[in-house]
Design a protein around this motif. Structure first.
Motif, PDB file in Angstrom:
ATOM      1  N   UNK A  10      75.216   1.421  62.008  1.00 26.90           N
ATOM      2  CA  UNK A  10      74.168   2.201  61.337  1.00 26.90           C
ATOM      3  C   UNK A  10      74.441   2.314  59.842  1.00 26.90           C
ATOM      4  N   UNK A  11      75.717   2.215  59.437  1.00 32.70           N
ATOM      5  CA  UNK A  11      76.016   2.281  58.002  1.00 32.70           C
ATOM      6  C   UNK A  11      75.600   1.006  57.289  1.00 32.70           C
ATOM      7  N   UNK A  12      75.244  -0.024  58.043  1.00 35.97           N
ATOM      8  CA  UNK A  12      74.861  -1.301  57.445  1.00 35.97           C
ATOM      9  C   UNK A  12      73.341  -1.500  57.437  1.00 35.97           C
ATOM     10  N   UNK A  13      72.609  -0.444  57.706  1.00 40.41           N
ATOM     11  CA  UNK A  13      71.154  -0.590  57.672  1.00 40.41           C
ATOM     12  C   UNK A  13      70.578   0.215  56.520  1.00 40.41           C
ATOM     13  N   UNK A  14      69.489  -0.303  55.996  1.00 41.74           N
ATOM     14  CA  UNK A  14      68.803   0.367  54.889  1.00 41.74           C
ATOM     15  C   UNK A  14      67.359   0.617  55.326  1.00 41.74           C
ATOM     16  N   UNK A  15      66.866   1.802  55.055  1.00 41.62           N
ATOM     17  CA  UNK A  15      65.509   2.128  55.469  1.00 41.62           C
ATOM     18  C   UNK A  15      64.607   2.330  54.253  1.00 41.62           C
ATOM     19  N   UNK A  16      63.406   1.803  54.351  1.00 47.48           N
ATOM     20  CA  UNK A  16      62.351   2.191  53.407  1.00 47.48           C
ATOM     21  C   UNK A  16      61.268   2.803  54.288  1.00 47.48           C
ATOM     22  N   UNK A  17      61.264   4.122  54.415  1.00 46.30           N
ATOM     23  CA  UNK A  17      60.361   4.721  55.389  1.00 46.30           C
ATOM     24  C   UNK A  17      58.891   4.552  55.022  1.00 46.30           C
ATOM     25  N   UNK A  18      58.100   4.289  56.048  1.00 47.73           N
ATOM     26  CA  UNK A  18      56.649   4.274  55.907  1.00 47.73           C
ATOM     27  C   UNK A  18      56.207   5.719  56.113  1.00 47.73           C
ATOM     28  N   UNK A  19      55.273   6.175  55.312  1.00 49.36           N
ATOM     29  CA  UNK A  19      54.819   7.572  55.484  1.00 49.36           C
ATOM     30  C   UNK A  19      54.065   7.742  56.807  1.00 49.36           C
ATOM     31  N   UNK A  20      53.474   6.669  57.290  1.00 49.51           N
ATOM     32  CA  UNK A  20      52.734   6.746  58.554  1.00 49.51           C
ATOM     33  C   UNK A  20      53.612   6.215  59.688  1.00 49.51           C
ATOM     34  N   UNK A  21      53.615   6.887  60.827  1.00 47.46           N
ATOM     35  CA  UNK A  21      54.453   6.435  61.945  1.00 47.46           C
ATOM     36  C   UNK A  21      53.951   5.115  62.543  1.00 47.46           C
ATOM     37  N   UNK A  22      54.874   4.256  62.911  1.00 45.95           N
ATOM     38  CA  UNK A  22      54.513   3.002  63.587  1.00 45.95           C
ATOM     39  C   UNK A  22      54.743   3.135  65.098  1.00 45.95           C
ATOM     40  N   UNK A  23      55.141   4.342  65.537  1.00 46.05           N
ATOM     41  CA  UNK A  23      55.425   4.609  66.947  1.00 46.05           C
ATOM     42  C   UNK A  23      54.422   5.642  67.435  1.00 46.05           C
ATOM     43  N   UNK A  24      53.527   5.224  68.322  1.00 50.47           N
ATOM     44  CA  UNK A  24      52.473   6.156  68.734  1.00 50.47           C
ATOM     45  C   UNK A  24      52.366   6.254  70.258  1.00 50.47           C
ATOM     46  N   UNK A  25      53.202   7.114  70.865  1.00 51.61           N
ATOM     47  CA  UNK A  25      53.057   7.333  72.311  1.00 51.61           C
ATOM     48  C   UNK A  25      51.809   8.164  72.599  1.00 51.61           C
ATOM     49  N   UNK A  26      51.297   8.015  73.799  1.00 50.44           N
ATOM     50  CA  UNK A  26      50.143   8.789  74.249  1.00 50.44           C
ATOM     51  C   UNK A  26      50.646  10.185  74.644  1.00 50.44           C
ATOM     52  N   UNK A  27      50.287  11.183  73.878  1.00 52.16           N
ATOM     53  CA  UNK A  27      50.835  12.534  74.083  1.00 52.16           C
ATOM     54  C   UNK A  27      50.559  13.082  75.484  1.00 52.16           C
ATOM     55  N   UNK A  28      49.396  12.762  76.018  1.00 46.56           N
ATOM     56  CA  UNK A  28      49.051  13.244  77.361  1.00 46.56           C
ATOM     57  C   UNK A  28      50.014  12.639  78.390  1.00 46.56           C
TER      58      UNK A  28
END
Ligand code: SF4
Ligand code: SF4
Length: 98
Positions: A14-32
């Motif tokens: 994990x120390x070898x990864x770099x993130x540029x976060x997207x403001x919008x989530x790319x993970x969308x589970x169905x809440x129901x």
């Protein structure tokens, strides 16, 4: 390999990864579907601890900015209900060598 060695190995990676976060989530589970889900498999399969079940509000909390884009949650999801896209453009995770 002991649990401590495994943890160090994951922390090393994990120390070898770099993130540029997207403001919008790319993970969308169905809440129901999540509210009906028994296993909550995503909360323990994810190596980056992206998913957390909020028992009080009966809701999945998603820290999409930490996602390693491995796809394990989509496979493990009990209800197969996660709409999963790669983050847009140059957003998301980059893996560094060495
Ligand atoms: S495993 Fe799937 S259905 Fe269950 S809580 Fe996670 S995303 Fe929702
Ligand atoms: S793709 Fe991998 S790192 Fe991202 S949320 Fe799913 S299991 Fe976690």
């Amino acid at each position: 390999m002991t649990d401590e060695e495994k943890k160090q190995s994951i922390d090393d990676k994990l120390s070898k990864v770099k993130y540029i976060p997207d403001e919008e989530t790319h993970l969308k589970p169905d809440e129901m579907q999540c509210s009906l889900c028994i296993s909550k498999a995503c909360t323990y399969i994810c190596p980056a601890h992206v998913y957390e079940w909020d028992e009080e509000n009966q809701k999945l909390i998603i820290g999409h900015e930490n996602c390693l884009e491995c796809g394990a949650c989509r496979v493990a999801c009990e209800k197969k209900c996660i709409i999963w896209n790669y983050p847009k453009g140059n957003k998301g995770v980059t893996f560094k060598l060495g």
